[in-house]
Design an enzyme around this catalytic site. Structure first.
Site, PDB file in Angstrom:
ATOM      1  N   ARG B 123       8.649 -12.981   2.531  1.00  0.00           N
ATOM      2  CA  ARG B 123       9.523 -11.813   2.762  1.00  0.00           C
ATOM      3  C   ARG B 123       9.813 -11.021   1.493  1.00  0.00           C
ATOM      4  NH1 ARG B 123      11.851 -15.828   5.793  1.00  0.00           N
ATOM      5  NH2 ARG B 123      11.434 -15.608   8.023  1.00  0.00           N
ATOM      6  N   LYS B 144       5.114   2.959  -1.623  1.00  0.00           N
ATOM      7  CA  LYS B 144       4.450   2.817  -0.333  1.00  0.00           C
ATOM      8  C   LYS B 144       3.292   1.841  -0.467  1.00  0.00           C
ATOM      9  CE  LYS B 144       4.946   7.212   2.089  1.00  0.00           C
ATOM     10  NZ  LYS B 144       4.090   8.229   2.760  1.00  0.00           N
ATOM     11  N   LYS B 228       5.725  13.237  -8.982  1.00  0.00           N
ATOM     12  CA  LYS B 228       5.880  12.325  -7.849  1.00  0.00           C
ATOM     13  C   LYS B 228       7.212  11.578  -7.946  1.00  0.00           C
ATOM     14  CE  LYS B 228       3.979   9.303  -4.555  1.00  0.00           C
ATOM     15  NZ  LYS B 228       2.819   8.643  -3.966  1.00  0.00           N
ATOM     16  N   GLU B 238      11.199   8.600   2.788  1.00  0.00           N
ATOM     17  CA  GLU B 238      10.494   9.661   3.516  1.00  0.00           C
ATOM     18  C   GLU B 238      11.284  10.211   4.701  1.00  0.00           C
ATOM     19  OE1 GLU B 238       6.397   8.706   4.362  1.00  0.00           O
ATOM     20  OE2 GLU B 238       5.883  10.817   4.242  1.00  0.00           O
ATOM     21  N   ARG B 242      10.096  14.242   0.756  1.00  0.00           N
ATOM     22  CA  ARG B 242       8.864  13.541   0.396  1.00  0.00           C
ATOM     23  C   ARG B 242       7.632  14.081   1.120  1.00  0.00           C
ATOM     24  NH1 ARG B 242       8.766   7.197  -1.172  1.00  0.00           N
ATOM     25  NH2 ARG B 242       6.543   6.902  -1.316  1.00  0.00           N
ATOM     26  N   ASN B 246       2.464  15.685   0.976  1.00  0.00           N
ATOM     27  CA  ASN B 246       1.346  15.748   1.910  1.00  0.00           C
ATOM     28  C   ASN B 246       0.590  17.072   1.869  1.00  0.00           C
ATOM     29  OD1 ASN B 246       1.491  13.136   2.968  1.00  0.00           O
ATOM     30  ND2 ASN B 246       3.231  13.721   4.238  1.00  0.00           N
ATOM     31  N   HIS B 249      -2.954  17.162   2.974  1.00  0.00           N
ATOM     32  CA  HIS B 249      -3.247  15.872   3.606  1.00  0.00           C
ATOM     33  C   HIS B 249      -3.378  15.947   5.116  1.00  0.00           C
ATOM     34  CE1 HIS B 249      -2.558  14.267  -0.346  1.00  0.00           C
ATOM     35  NE2 HIS B 249      -2.736  13.024   0.062  1.00  0.00           N
ATOM     36  N   HIS B 253      -6.612  14.180   5.881  1.00  0.00           N
ATOM     37  CA  HIS B 253      -6.718  12.922   6.630  1.00  0.00           C
ATOM     38  C   HIS B 253      -7.629  13.079   7.841  1.00  0.00           C
ATOM     39  CE1 HIS B 253      -2.742  11.069   4.955  1.00  0.00           C
ATOM     40  NE2 HIS B 253      -3.789  10.763   4.213  1.00  0.00           N
ATOM     41  N   HIS B 266     -11.033  10.307  -0.642  1.00  0.00           N
ATOM     42  CA  HIS B 266      -9.713  10.847  -0.297  1.00  0.00           C
ATOM     43  C   HIS B 266      -9.403  12.124  -1.094  1.00  0.00           C
ATOM     44  CE1 HIS B 266      -5.516  10.890   0.894  1.00  0.00           C
ATOM     45  NE2 HIS B 266      -5.155  10.899  -0.383  1.00  0.00           N
TER      46      HIS B 266
HETATM   47  N1  LIG Z   1       0.491   4.111  -1.659  1.00  0.00           N
HETATM   48  C1  LIG Z   1       0.367   5.405  -1.840  1.00  0.00           C
HETATM   49  O1  LIG Z   1       1.365   6.103  -2.009  1.00  0.00           O
HETATM   50  C2  LIG Z   1      -1.001   6.023  -1.848  1.00  0.00           C
HETATM   51  C3  LIG Z   1      -1.152   7.340  -2.247  1.00  0.00           C
HETATM   52  C4  LIG Z   1      -2.445   7.839  -2.287  1.00  0.00           C
HETATM   53  C5  LIG Z   1      -3.518   7.050  -1.934  1.00  0.00           C
HETATM   54  N2  LIG Z   1      -3.328   5.780  -1.535  1.00  0.00           N
HETATM   55  C6  LIG Z   1      -4.440   4.919  -1.178  1.00  0.00           C
HETATM   56  O2  LIG Z   1      -5.261   4.741  -2.331  1.00  0.00           O
HETATM   57  C7  LIG Z   1      -6.582   4.434  -1.910  1.00  0.00           C
HETATM   58  C8  LIG Z   1      -7.536   5.221  -2.724  1.00  0.00           C
HETATM   59  O3  LIG Z   1      -7.326   4.913  -4.089  1.00  0.00           O
HETATM   60  P1  LIG Z   1      -8.500   4.966  -5.152  1.00  0.00           P
HETATM   61  O4  LIG Z   1      -9.142   6.275  -5.084  1.00  0.00           O
HETATM   62  O5  LIG Z   1      -7.951   4.499  -6.430  1.00  0.00           O
HETATM   63  O6  LIG Z   1      -9.558   3.953  -4.525  1.00  0.00           O
HETATM   64  P2  LIG Z   1     -10.136   2.556  -4.949  1.00  0.00           P
HETATM   65  O7  LIG Z   1      -9.065   1.614  -5.308  1.00  0.00           O
HETATM   66  O8  LIG Z   1     -11.058   2.131  -3.877  1.00  0.00           O
HETATM   67  O9  LIG Z   1     -10.980   2.893  -6.277  1.00  0.00           O
HETATM   68  C9  LIG Z   1     -12.092   3.751  -6.170  1.00  0.00           C
HETATM   69  C10 LIG Z   1     -13.376   3.055  -6.648  1.00  0.00           C
HETATM   70  O10 LIG Z   1     -13.315   2.891  -8.052  1.00  0.00           O
HETATM   71  C11 LIG Z   1     -13.540   1.533  -8.402  1.00  0.00           C
HETATM   72  N3  LIG Z   1     -12.764   1.331  -9.621  1.00  0.00           N
HETATM   73  C12 LIG Z   1     -11.426   1.303  -9.732  1.00  0.00           C
HETATM   74  N4  LIG Z   1     -11.072   1.264 -11.023  1.00  0.00           N
HETATM   75  C13 LIG Z   1     -12.209   1.260 -11.742  1.00  0.00           C
HETATM   76  C14 LIG Z   1     -12.492   1.233 -13.125  1.00  0.00           C
HETATM   77  N5  LIG Z   1     -11.518   1.290 -14.027  1.00  0.00           N
HETATM   78  N6  LIG Z   1     -13.789   1.200 -13.506  1.00  0.00           N
HETATM   79  C15 LIG Z   1     -14.781   1.202 -12.585  1.00  0.00           C
HETATM   80  N7  LIG Z   1     -14.580   1.266 -11.267  1.00  0.00           N
HETATM   81  C16 LIG Z   1     -13.304   1.287 -10.857  1.00  0.00           C
HETATM   82  C17 LIG Z   1     -13.118   0.758  -7.203  1.00  0.00           C
HETATM   83  O11 LIG Z   1     -13.744  -0.507  -7.161  1.00  0.00           O
HETATM   84  C18 LIG Z   1     -13.583   1.671  -6.080  1.00  0.00           C
HETATM   85  O12 LIG Z   1     -14.962   1.459  -5.854  1.00  0.00           O
HETATM   86  C19 LIG Z   1      -6.646   4.725  -0.430  1.00  0.00           C
HETATM   87  O13 LIG Z   1      -6.672   3.512   0.268  1.00  0.00           O
HETATM   88  C20 LIG Z   1      -5.334   5.467  -0.140  1.00  0.00           C
HETATM   89  O14 LIG Z   1      -4.848   5.242   1.163  1.00  0.00           O
HETATM   90  C21 LIG Z   1      -2.088   5.255  -1.493  1.00  0.00           C
HETATM   91 ZN   LIG Z   2      -3.266  11.392  -1.148  1.00  0.00          ZN
END
Ligand SMILES: NC(=O)c1ccc[n+]([C@@H]2O[C@H](COP(=O)([O-])OP(=O)(O)OC[C@H]3O[C@@H](n4cnc5c(N)ncnc54)[C@H](O)[C@@H]3O)[C@@H](O)[C@H]2O)c1
Ligand SMILES: [Zn+2]
Ligand SMILES: NC(=O)c1ccc[n+]([C@@H]2O[C@H](COP(=O)([O-])OP(=O)(O)OC[C@H]3O[C@@H](n4cnc5c(N)ncnc54)[C@H](O)[C@@H]3O)[C@@H](O)[C@H]2O)c1
Ligand SMILES: [Zn+2]
Lengths: 364, 364
Positions: B123, B144, B228, B238, B242, B246, B249, B253, B266
């Protein structure tokens, strides 16, 4: 109808307890701001569905709510991530949005499972509990919700408080006798940790409670909820005091894990565990009276007070040492110091507990 | 090293940003009360493991931490309940307790996944983010966390704030170019919703940022996180403001869902979405200048600004109508009103959005 308020600042909520209060479900939901504009999901299990689901749906629809329901197989197995994923599929298909409410209609299994759905769906939607077991007077207060992992019970979860709890004692009439007694075991626990007068009342009213006398039930559930409420209000996130709710649970959980979930119900396991705690108390120098009364009252409710002989002590002990109440290697054990009072004792040795476990096999 | 404080009352936490700050990881963890007495779990992915995991483990072990690590396959697929269950098995086997910390070493995928592990294991245990992508400047602020359901992205999750965020810009040197640009798309978004000066700075420094100039990155990530942070501090759960995060988005999305997660990253999808939002703005009577600048800056970063022709408009629209930002049937759309300012507009008609989607296919 009795009403109890759980004081948790902006997360406060009421518990309504009484015979036939299901008739007022529409008004009570509306009074607590439950939206009619967004679809509502009722989660129940295969036993409770048969006895109570149609009635609940009919009343809520009559009051103008849009209802979808989902029935999981009865039993602890349904508290899994797999079932959670299925329920969330249903929620998505029914179009549940952020203003929607998830309702748990059932015992602790449904409450914990549906509660974790409500906590995690879209990062949290509203939640209402309609408990249908006696044990659920415990599980429906305090906001702990969870599912099990194949390697550990209740390990994946959240704290998510309901908007309200609606406890209609007439739903308990269909509960099997063994579940009635097991649920009363937690009620006795609430007496033993907090309120000697309630313990005395419980002993006097054992027969009435076991036979589901409406007035006795209403009072017993109210008092049980009240004790839990006081404890939880003082320690919402389990930083300290809340540990006293674990009286009988350190041994009890180990028994459940060792026996398999069919042989011992949760309430039965903690009944044995509470006798064990009383024995630990006596070994630590507290009055023998604690042990005598604890055992006598549990027997008055037809609850088990000795440990099945075939269970292996080593297995029980190793299950206990993995229990999450062991904080950085120290055993935290809830020890009764008199009837109605307990202490959180961090210095109980595993060796002493092992001896008590052995003795519990010889109880009569 | 720059330091930014996210103000959320008792859940406040700092973000440290700078080149080479991984060298101070031991001191920073200790400074923020991270226990050495309980085992720590680092979650990473198969790409990040190769480049950065050994260094992080070595430094933390040298500082006296007990480390277990778990590597998930890279990519969005790992944000699932199945992988969550695997990680929790590892946490249990490693003996993680309530005082343990879960560390996310990676991009948004690892951050969201490990964050939900931290939110739900027992938890809730402590959580630390070590972001290794540019996009993660967005995902690591705001608390989030979530995993995906086969039917919907990010639908199972929690709000769970980290203890601290440690952003060593030198880890970004190994990031593939396409991920660099996609991450910068969210940085541009933070400018467009809040700060015209930052937008101007971004346009001037596009080349430096794309080529991972250390100083430009440090400033850009700091400013992006700062915007942010301001928004999140004002609306942690949210309820209102907040939503401006988006921008781009709603369309973005829908494009991700329609294109499949390989065709558009993304950040690329929201780049197209932000052009769409600018077009909506112009259609609502706001200045043409919004559209010109938005498109020009995204192109300066080599980001896509037109919609792949083969994507079906009906499919995009129906994906959009299931999006959870549609609150009780009304479309909530984030509309720029000038560069650096947006409004939450609840009256944008689906018909107008459909026209804009069609036009986006014709952009050059
Ligand atoms: N929680 C939130 O508020 C929030 C906001 C925006 C996006 N997201 C989420 O984030 C995700 C996308 O994030 P992302 O773009 O970082 O994706 P990701 O974590 O998949 O990273 C992108 C790619 O880069 C690689 N990678 C990461 N760091 C690296 C490094 N230093 N060197 C080499 N390769 C590296 C990863 O293995 C992956 O293949 C989505 O799932 C999305 O839903 C969450
Ligand atoms: Zn985003
Ligand atoms: N969240 C908490 O704080 C907390 C506290 C204590 C226990 N629990 C959890 O509660 C669960 C046990 O709760 P429980 O004993 O209520 O189990 P349960 O929900 O499985 O109910 C026991 C049995 O009674 C049946 N049943 C329920 N209501 C009925 C009715 N009115 N008529 C006929 N049959 C009915 C059920 O189908 C089931 O077979 C465990 O999973 C335990 O971990 C949680
Ligand atoms: Zn219990």
């Amino acid at each position: 109808m009795r009403e109890l308020n759980v004081n948790l600042g902006e997360r406060s909520y009421p518990i309504y307890i009484g015979q036939g209060i299901m008739e007022q479900i529409g008004e009570l939901f509306a009074k607590h701001g439950i939206s009619k504009g967004s679809p509502m999901l009722i989660v129940t299990d295969s036993h409770v569905e048969q006895h109570h689901l149609p009635n609940v749906i009919r009343r809520l629809e009559a009051a103008g709510y849009k209802i979808t329901s989902y029935t999981v197989p009865f039993g602890e197995q349904s508290k899994s991530l797999r079932v959670l994923e299925d329920i969330i599929a249903v929620a998505l298909q029914a179009g549940l949005d952020r203003k929607s409410t998830v309702v748990a209609l059932g015992g602790g299994v449904v409450g914990d499972l549906a509660g974790f759905v409500a906590a995690s769906y879209m990062r949290g939607v509203k939640f209402i509990q309609i408990p249908t077991t006696i044990l659920a007077h415990d599980s429906s207060v305090g906001g702990k919700v969870a599912v099990n992992h194949p390697l550990a019970k209740n390990i994946i979860g959240a704290f998510h408080q309901p908007e309200l709890v609606l406890y209609d004692t007439s739903t308990l009439q269909t509960l099997p006798d063994r579940d009635v007694r097991a649920g009363l075991s937690e009620m006795i626990k609430h007496g033993l940790i907090w309120d000697a007068n309630f313990v005395a009342w419980l002993e006097e009213n054992a027969e009435k409670l076991v036979h589901l006398d409406a007035e006795a039930l209403e009072y017993g559930l109210y008092e049980g909820c009240r004790v839990k409420t006081i404890v939880v209000s003082q320690d919402e996130k389990e930083h300290g005091l809340r540990a006293i709710l674990n009286l009988g649970h350190t041994i009890g959980h180990a028994l459940e894990a060792t026996a398999g979930y069919n042989e011992l119900l949760h309430g039965e396991a903690i009944s044995i565990g509470m006798v064990g705690s009383a024995k630990v108390a006596v070994r630590l120098g507290y009055s023998e009276h604690i042990y005598t009364v604890t055992k006598r009252i549990l027997q008055a409710f037809g609850l088990p007070t000795s440990l099945p002989q075939h269970l292996d002590t080593d297995e029980i002990m190793s299950a206990m040492m993995h229990d999450k109440k062991f904080d950085e290697g120290n055993i935290v054990f809830i020890v009764p110091t008199e009837i109605g009072k307990v202490e959180i004792n961090k210095n109980v040795s595993a060796a002493l507990v092992r001896e008590v476990v052995e003795q519990l096999k010889l109880e009569v």
